[in-house]
Design an enzyme around this catalytic site. Sequence first.
Site, PDB file in Angstrom:
ATOM      1  N   HIS A  22       0.849  -1.199   0.000  1.00 55.21           N
ATOM      2  CA  HIS A  22       0.000   0.000   0.000  1.00 55.21           C
ATOM      3  C   HIS A  22       0.890   1.256   0.000  1.00 55.21           C
ATOM      4  O   HIS A  22       0.706   2.150  -0.818  1.00 55.21           O
ATOM      5  CB  HIS A  22      -0.938   0.005   1.208  1.00 55.21           C
ATOM      6  CG  HIS A  22      -1.609   1.324   1.429  1.00 55.21           C
ATOM      7  ND1 HIS A  22      -2.532   1.840   0.548  1.00 55.21           N
ATOM      8  CD2 HIS A  22      -1.476   2.259   2.416  1.00 55.21           C
ATOM      9  CE1 HIS A  22      -2.945   3.021   0.988  1.00 55.21           C
ATOM     10  NE2 HIS A  22      -2.308   3.302   2.115  1.00 55.21           N
ATOM     11  N   ASP A  75       7.537  20.948 -26.913  1.00 56.28           N
ATOM     12  CA  ASP A  75       7.673  19.637 -26.264  1.00 56.28           C
ATOM     13  C   ASP A  75       8.691  19.792 -25.144  1.00 56.28           C
ATOM     14  O   ASP A  75       9.140  20.902 -24.876  1.00 56.28           O
ATOM     15  CB  ASP A  75       8.107  18.544 -27.255  1.00 56.28           C
ATOM     16  CG  ASP A  75       7.598  17.168 -26.821  1.00 56.28           C
ATOM     17  OD1 ASP A  75       7.650  16.870 -25.620  1.00 56.28           O
ATOM     18  OD2 ASP A  75       7.134  16.406 -27.677  1.00 56.28           O
ATOM     19  N   TRP A  83       7.286   0.122   3.775  1.00 65.58           N
ATOM     20  CA  TRP A  83       7.741   0.846   2.576  1.00 65.58           C
ATOM     21  C   TRP A  83       9.131   1.409   2.779  1.00 65.58           C
ATOM     22  O   TRP A  83       9.800   1.728   1.811  1.00 65.58           O
ATOM     23  CB  TRP A  83       6.744   1.938   2.190  1.00 65.58           C
ATOM     24  CG  TRP A  83       6.955   3.261   2.871  1.00 65.58           C
ATOM     25  CD1 TRP A  83       6.474   3.633   4.075  1.00 65.58           C
ATOM     26  CD2 TRP A  83       7.708   4.380   2.378  1.00 65.58           C
ATOM     27  NE1 TRP A  83       6.878   4.903   4.381  1.00 65.58           N
ATOM     28  CE2 TRP A  83       7.627   5.392   3.367  1.00 65.58           C
ATOM     29  CE3 TRP A  83       8.435   4.630   1.208  1.00 65.58           C
ATOM     30  CZ2 TRP A  83       8.253   6.623   3.221  1.00 65.58           C
ATOM     31  CZ3 TRP A  83       9.067   5.863   1.076  1.00 65.58           C
ATOM     32  CH2 TRP A  83       8.975   6.846   2.072  1.00 65.58           C
ATOM     33  N   SER A 124      13.539   5.748 -13.778  1.00 61.77           N
ATOM     34  CA  SER A 124      12.481   6.515 -14.431  1.00 61.77           C
ATOM     35  C   SER A 124      12.408   7.939 -13.883  1.00 61.77           C
ATOM     36  O   SER A 124      12.390   8.909 -14.649  1.00 61.77           O
ATOM     37  CB  SER A 124      11.152   5.788 -14.229  1.00 61.77           C
ATOM     38  OG  SER A 124      10.081   6.632 -14.512  1.00 61.77           O
ATOM     39  N   SER A 125      12.404   8.053 -12.553  1.00 59.25           N
ATOM     40  CA  SER A 125      12.275   9.383 -11.951  1.00 59.25           C
ATOM     41  C   SER A 125      13.469  10.265 -12.294  1.00 59.25           C
ATOM     42  O   SER A 125      13.315  11.452 -12.588  1.00 59.25           O
ATOM     43  CB  SER A 125      12.173   9.276 -10.428  1.00 59.25           C
ATOM     44  OG  SER A 125      11.081   8.478 -10.075  1.00 59.25           O
ATOM     45  N   HIS A 160      13.114  12.081   3.265  1.00 55.91           N
ATOM     46  CA  HIS A 160      12.444  13.320   3.588  1.00 55.91           C
ATOM     47  C   HIS A 160      12.260  14.242   2.393  1.00 55.91           C
ATOM     48  O   HIS A 160      11.159  14.733   2.176  1.00 55.91           O
ATOM     49  CB  HIS A 160      13.035  14.065   4.783  1.00 55.91           C
ATOM     50  CG  HIS A 160      11.978  14.979   5.310  1.00 55.91           C
ATOM     51  ND1 HIS A 160      10.981  14.561   6.141  1.00 55.91           N
ATOM     52  CD2 HIS A 160      11.665  16.257   4.990  1.00 55.91           C
ATOM     53  CE1 HIS A 160      10.120  15.542   6.328  1.00 55.91           C
ATOM     54  NE2 HIS A 160      10.513  16.581   5.652  1.00 55.91           N
ATOM     55  N   GLU A 174      11.788  13.207  -0.405  1.00 59.45           N
ATOM     56  CA  GLU A 174      10.707  12.510  -1.102  1.00 59.45           C
ATOM     57  C   GLU A 174       9.333  13.024  -0.648  1.00 59.45           C
ATOM     58  O   GLU A 174       8.412  13.156  -1.448  1.00 59.45           O
ATOM     59  CB  GLU A 174      10.839  10.999  -0.851  1.00 59.45           C
ATOM     60  CG  GLU A 174       9.660  10.158  -1.332  1.00 59.45           C
ATOM     61  CD  GLU A 174       9.553  10.062  -2.847  1.00 59.45           C
ATOM     62  OE1 GLU A 174      10.537  10.417  -3.525  1.00 59.45           O
ATOM     63  OE2 GLU A 174       8.490   9.663  -3.330  1.00 59.45           O
ATOM     64  N   TYR A 213       8.604  16.000   0.136  1.00 58.66           N
ATOM     65  CA  TYR A 213       8.334  17.238  -0.600  1.00 58.66           C
ATOM     66  C   TYR A 213       8.152  16.964  -2.085  1.00 58.66           C
ATOM     67  O   TYR A 213       7.446  17.692  -2.775  1.00 58.66           O
ATOM     68  CB  TYR A 213       9.435  18.267  -0.326  1.00 58.66           C
ATOM     69  CG  TYR A 213       9.435  18.631   1.133  1.00 58.66           C
ATOM     70  CD1 TYR A 213       8.369  19.352   1.660  1.00 58.66           C
ATOM     71  CD2 TYR A 213      10.416  18.180   2.003  1.00 58.66           C
ATOM     72  CE1 TYR A 213       8.297  19.630   3.006  1.00 58.66           C
ATOM     73  CE2 TYR A 213      10.355  18.451   3.350  1.00 58.66           C
ATOM     74  CZ  TYR A 213       9.293  19.181   3.852  1.00 58.66           C
ATOM     75  OH  TYR A 213       9.220  19.438   5.185  1.00 58.66           O
ATOM     76  N   SER A 267      -2.007  26.197  -6.578  1.00 62.00           N
ATOM     77  CA  SER A 267      -1.662  27.586  -6.876  1.00 62.00           C
ATOM     78  C   SER A 267      -2.109  27.997  -8.274  1.00 62.00           C
ATOM     79  O   SER A 267      -2.073  29.190  -8.606  1.00 62.00           O
ATOM     80  CB  SER A 267      -0.150  27.804  -6.746  1.00 62.00           C
ATOM     81  OG  SER A 267       0.280  27.399  -5.480  1.00 62.00           O
ATOM     82  N   HIS A 274      14.730  13.606  11.750  1.00 59.80           N
ATOM     83  CA  HIS A 274      13.562  13.673  12.645  1.00 59.80           C
ATOM     84  C   HIS A 274      12.696  12.419  12.504  1.00 59.80           C
ATOM     85  O   HIS A 274      11.795  12.208  13.301  1.00 59.80           O
ATOM     86  CB  HIS A 274      12.752  14.960  12.442  1.00 59.80           C
ATOM     87  CG  HIS A 274      12.033  15.067  11.129  1.00 59.80           C
ATOM     88  ND1 HIS A 274      11.820  16.251  10.492  1.00 59.80           N
ATOM     89  CD2 HIS A 274      11.467  14.134  10.337  1.00 59.80           C
ATOM     90  CE1 HIS A 274      11.145  16.046   9.367  1.00 59.80           C
ATOM     91  NE2 HIS A 274      10.922  14.774   9.255  1.00 59.80           N
ATOM     92  N   HIS A 275      12.977  11.611  11.491  1.00 65.07           N
ATOM     93  CA  HIS A 275      12.295  10.313  11.394  1.00 65.07           C
ATOM     94  C   HIS A 275      12.922   9.298  12.351  1.00 65.07           C
ATOM     95  O   HIS A 275      12.447   8.176  12.447  1.00 65.07           O
ATOM     96  CB  HIS A 275      12.378   9.770   9.964  1.00 65.07           C
ATOM     97  CG  HIS A 275      11.659  10.612   8.966  1.00 65.07           C
ATOM     98  ND1 HIS A 275      10.356  10.385   8.596  1.00 65.07           N
ATOM     99  CD2 HIS A 275      12.045  11.709   8.271  1.00 65.07           C
ATOM    100  CE1 HIS A 275       9.972  11.293   7.720  1.00 65.07           C
ATOM    101  NE2 HIS A 275      10.982  12.103   7.500  1.00 65.07           N
ATOM    102  N   THR A 277       6.194  26.628   4.777  1.00 62.61           N
ATOM    103  CA  THR A 277       4.970  25.897   4.468  1.00 62.61           C
ATOM    104  C   THR A 277       3.761  26.691   4.940  1.00 62.61           C
ATOM    105  O   THR A 277       2.762  26.817   4.228  1.00 62.61           O
ATOM    106  CB  THR A 277       5.003  24.510   5.143  1.00 62.61           C
ATOM    107  OG1 THR A 277       6.323  23.985   5.006  1.00 62.61           O
ATOM    108  CG2 THR A 277       4.034  23.573   4.496  1.00 62.61           C
ATOM    109  N   LYS A 282       2.858  29.507   2.660  1.00 66.71           N
ATOM    110  CA  LYS A 282       2.064  29.113   1.497  1.00 66.71           C
ATOM    111  C   LYS A 282       0.574  29.061   1.849  1.00 66.71           C
ATOM    112  O   LYS A 282      -0.272  29.536   1.087  1.00 66.71           O
ATOM    113  CB  LYS A 282       2.529  27.759   0.971  1.00 66.71           C
ATOM    114  CG  LYS A 282       3.828  27.859   0.205  1.00 66.71           C
ATOM    115  CD  LYS A 282       4.098  26.575  -0.552  1.00 66.71           C
ATOM    116  CE  LYS A 282       5.274  26.733  -1.485  1.00 66.71           C
ATOM    117  NZ  LYS A 282       4.965  27.509  -2.684  1.00 66.71           N
ATOM    118  N   ARG A 287       1.586   1.070  14.878  1.00 65.93           N
ATOM    119  CA  ARG A 287       1.445   0.794  13.441  1.00 65.93           C
ATOM    120  C   ARG A 287       1.766  -0.668  13.180  1.00 65.93           C
ATOM    121  O   ARG A 287       2.464  -1.307  13.950  1.00 65.93           O
ATOM    122  CB  ARG A 287       2.471   1.581  12.629  1.00 65.93           C
ATOM    123  CG  ARG A 287       2.368   3.029  12.684  1.00 65.93           C
ATOM    124  CD  ARG A 287       3.633   3.652  12.097  1.00 65.93           C
ATOM    125  NE  ARG A 287       3.649   3.561  10.625  1.00 65.93           N
ATOM    126  CZ  ARG A 287       4.562   4.168   9.865  1.00 65.93           C
ATOM    127  NH1 ARG A 287       5.509   4.870  10.423  1.00 65.93           N
ATOM    128  NH2 ARG A 287       4.520   4.050   8.558  1.00 65.93           N
TER     129      ARG A 287
END
Lengths: 216, 120, 618
Positions: C82, C111, C146, C176-177, C260, C262, C264, C275, C309-310, C335, C338, C457
């Site tokens: 998931h 293009d 994950w 790919s990314s 981290h 990731e 964002y 926006s 912080h994780h 943040t 925004k 979890r």
Amino acid sequence: MTAPAAHHYTSTGLDSRKIAIWAFIGSECMLFVSLISTYLIYKGRSLVGPFPHDVYTNPAGETFNPILNIPVTSASTFVLLMSSLAMVLALAAVQNKDLPKHTRGERVLGSSKLWLWMTALLGTTFLGFQAYEFTSFVHEGLSIRTNLFGSSFFTLTGFHGAHVTAGVIWLVTLLAIDYRRGLGPNDALNVDIAALYWHFVDVVWIVIFTVVYLLK
Amino acid sequence: MAENPHSDPSATEPKADEHIAQHHHPDWKTYVKVGAVLTAITIWEVWAYYIPSVVASRIFVPMLLTLSAVKFATVVMFYMHLKYDHRLFRVLFTGPLLIAALTLISLLFLFGQLVARFGR
Amino acid sequence: MATTAVPTRGTHHTATAPSYQSGVWSWLATVDHKRIGILYLYTALTFFIIGGLEAVLIRAQLQGPNRELLSAEMYNQLFTMHGTTMIFLAIMPLSAAFFNFLIPLQIGARDVAFPRLNAFSYWVYLFGGIFITLPIFFQLAPNAGWFGYAPLTTREYSPGINIDFWVIGLQILGVSSLAAAFNFITTIINLRAPGMTLMRMPMFTWMSFVVQVLIVLAFPVITIALVFLLFDRFFGTNFYTIAQGADPLLWQHLFWIFGHPEVYILILPAFGLVSEVLPASSRKPLFGYPVMVYSGILIGALGFGVWAHHMFAVGMGAIADSVFAVSTLLIGIPTGVKIFNWIGTMAQGSIRFTSAALFAIGLVALFTIGGISGVMHASPPADLQQTDTYFVVAHFHYVLFGGSIMGIFAGIYHYFPKITGRLMDEPLGKIHFWLNFIAMNLTFFPMHFAGMLGMPRRIYTYDSGQGWDTFNLISSIGAYMLVVSTAIFVYNFFRSRKNGEVAGANPWDAGTLEWSIPSPPPEYNFATLPNVTSRYPLWEGNEKDMESARVNLQEGKTAEQLHIVLPYSTIKPLIVAGAMVIMFCGLITTKALIFVGAAVLVGSLYSWLLSPLEPEHH
């Protein structure tokens, strides 16, 4: 290696491929920093030898000398530096292909084939040194599975070697094009991006040489 | 951040002179001189490695790191033409390099391979 | 400002551009960024539904205490897949669908910089997605979460093939990314139309640019962490072997240096879409545009300095904990800026509450909740109570579902008419929004309480009498409602694609360049390259803007008639992508496949690179 899309409008006036290769090189900085960080984090933490700079005697009483071979690696470092010099001369030769050449010296400097060959051969020589280094390490009892040093050392330098290999293949491809139709100023950008890649692989080695081989 | 320095709008407008300026690279004499400097520094580095008193001294590590950084910068500036090329390329390279360097240093601190000594 | 300066509404047009080829082959060989964007959209929506069904099974299992719908092993596979599916196969590629479709249109380009590389990115994503998803149908899926913490994922503790799929699959998706990121960075730097300065770029393109930089810098780190794991599992190296002195935190640090940024990478594209939607629906330019740009850049830059912080729970020591707590609190500032700017955009605007606008406002509200719980566990002592509980699950679903997914839905409703030429059904859209909004809060809000009461979890079942039962039941009911609301969306999507109201070039009277061309756009996008003089050319542009807009609204002309050179269609990127995936498959099947894949890869790559991109220009 395709024909440049130079006739399209660009906002900076620069060729897109050169922007892309610089972005790629920026990305590669993070790739090699991850490898170098891991090498340094694990430096001195291996539980068994052989070690890079210290003598190791195992419980069975066998003694292993410091495994790094500084003279050989210094030679291969010099070879890779000189390949960068050859590469930059190859690029200049391609860029100045159309300039008239009067003296023998100008003709030598203006031969893109000579300098591309030189770069590719010096690159291959570097790979030869690395192959020699790897096999002799294995003979002396250090493989990628032996200890943390072996794992991080072979992975770091192996990744660098793989980059050099890719670069040599790239150079040989450019040489093939040079023999088939000749590389001229229109191809300068193709040679330029190959050169940027090549020099980047060289600067990575400059860091590896100091961090892995010279710092005890 | 990589994109910050060139957020000045005028910086990325087409500039004919800069485009041409790209091709004003130094000639082969400069390249050979740079090669000689690189070789000399490499010899210096290896020499230092073999002198026990230098290895034992406190300047050994800082000196080798500085020499390596000088070589790195020399190749990037002259052979990769970053000194002469469009400043966009400088941004594309130095931005990531800075983040990479900071990451490396932070990791070494976090794993206790580098220790900051406060006070004495 | 004049919102009707260009007569874009109600112009006659057909729903398909005439010069397009059709048929399966034209899709396999396409290098058109719009078609690749559509491929991304369909594929990612499919994976979104798969990932959603995985979540529903998880919720069905947790609906009450001691249920036995799923085995513990199957539960592990489902929560791992998931997360992996939603992050790498749904949200990132849904964003990529918009990168592809919108960036060239927003900056006035025909293009992307490297059209064939773009096709390659898509095919690698598709094959990699299939590779990592198929095993779940054989109960062989990855099962270590994950973030796949090593040493749990090493051969010693995870001997099965499950983790191999995860390691190799993520490696493929990374290619790919990265390829896409180099492409978009170059596109945004180099293919902006005349006058499209950086500070005139639409906010979506700006946020996309930041995201591409994050990808370029974050993905190499996970690549290396995965290479170590791959080597450990296949070649017996010791990177994560504790018995050999390896550090159990190495993987965690490398993973979160990637992980981290990731976060964002997942949220900033949704910020960008919102926006675009909010100014169009409020009929006001974006409030504080430069501040929005700088706060986006600041979020990206600070995003590389908060990763640990994780990991407060592992005990890094007071100094490291403090440094990362402070940097995490700091990143809340841009943040928050925004959020206030979006509110400022809506303030005193004459807001049209379209489905797109509702979803955008939904993001502002729900992301704020997720942001606040985020600031709560920026503090190490608080985090120690929350780590690995459902409180954290609630937090990241508020930012990823309430943030990313709501933003992406806003984008889909807003840009559907540009992509298909037809509007999505508004009443159905509003039902979708309200059901989605209520169900989302019903699912995830109770998790805060369950987490505070200590529910961990990743447990596949629990005993009654711990105060968790009611909260879990409510969460599961919410999850079932999300299925209904998503079904309504899917129905609306396919119905509107065929029968929706014809949209016209600019159904929302929006101000940016992508609305100055027909819907769907012709394959060359712009008949003449626009000349941009402002941030909202269709609202406040001068005569020059209007002139190019008028030319670009003309329809029915082919690229040949306009003497526009377009790249050749080619199947080669697909073959290279396929060969690469076959090569990776060789690692878990037979070594021969590695050589076959490598041979085809090299051959087709040379064939690609040595063939011209487009016809010679005359």
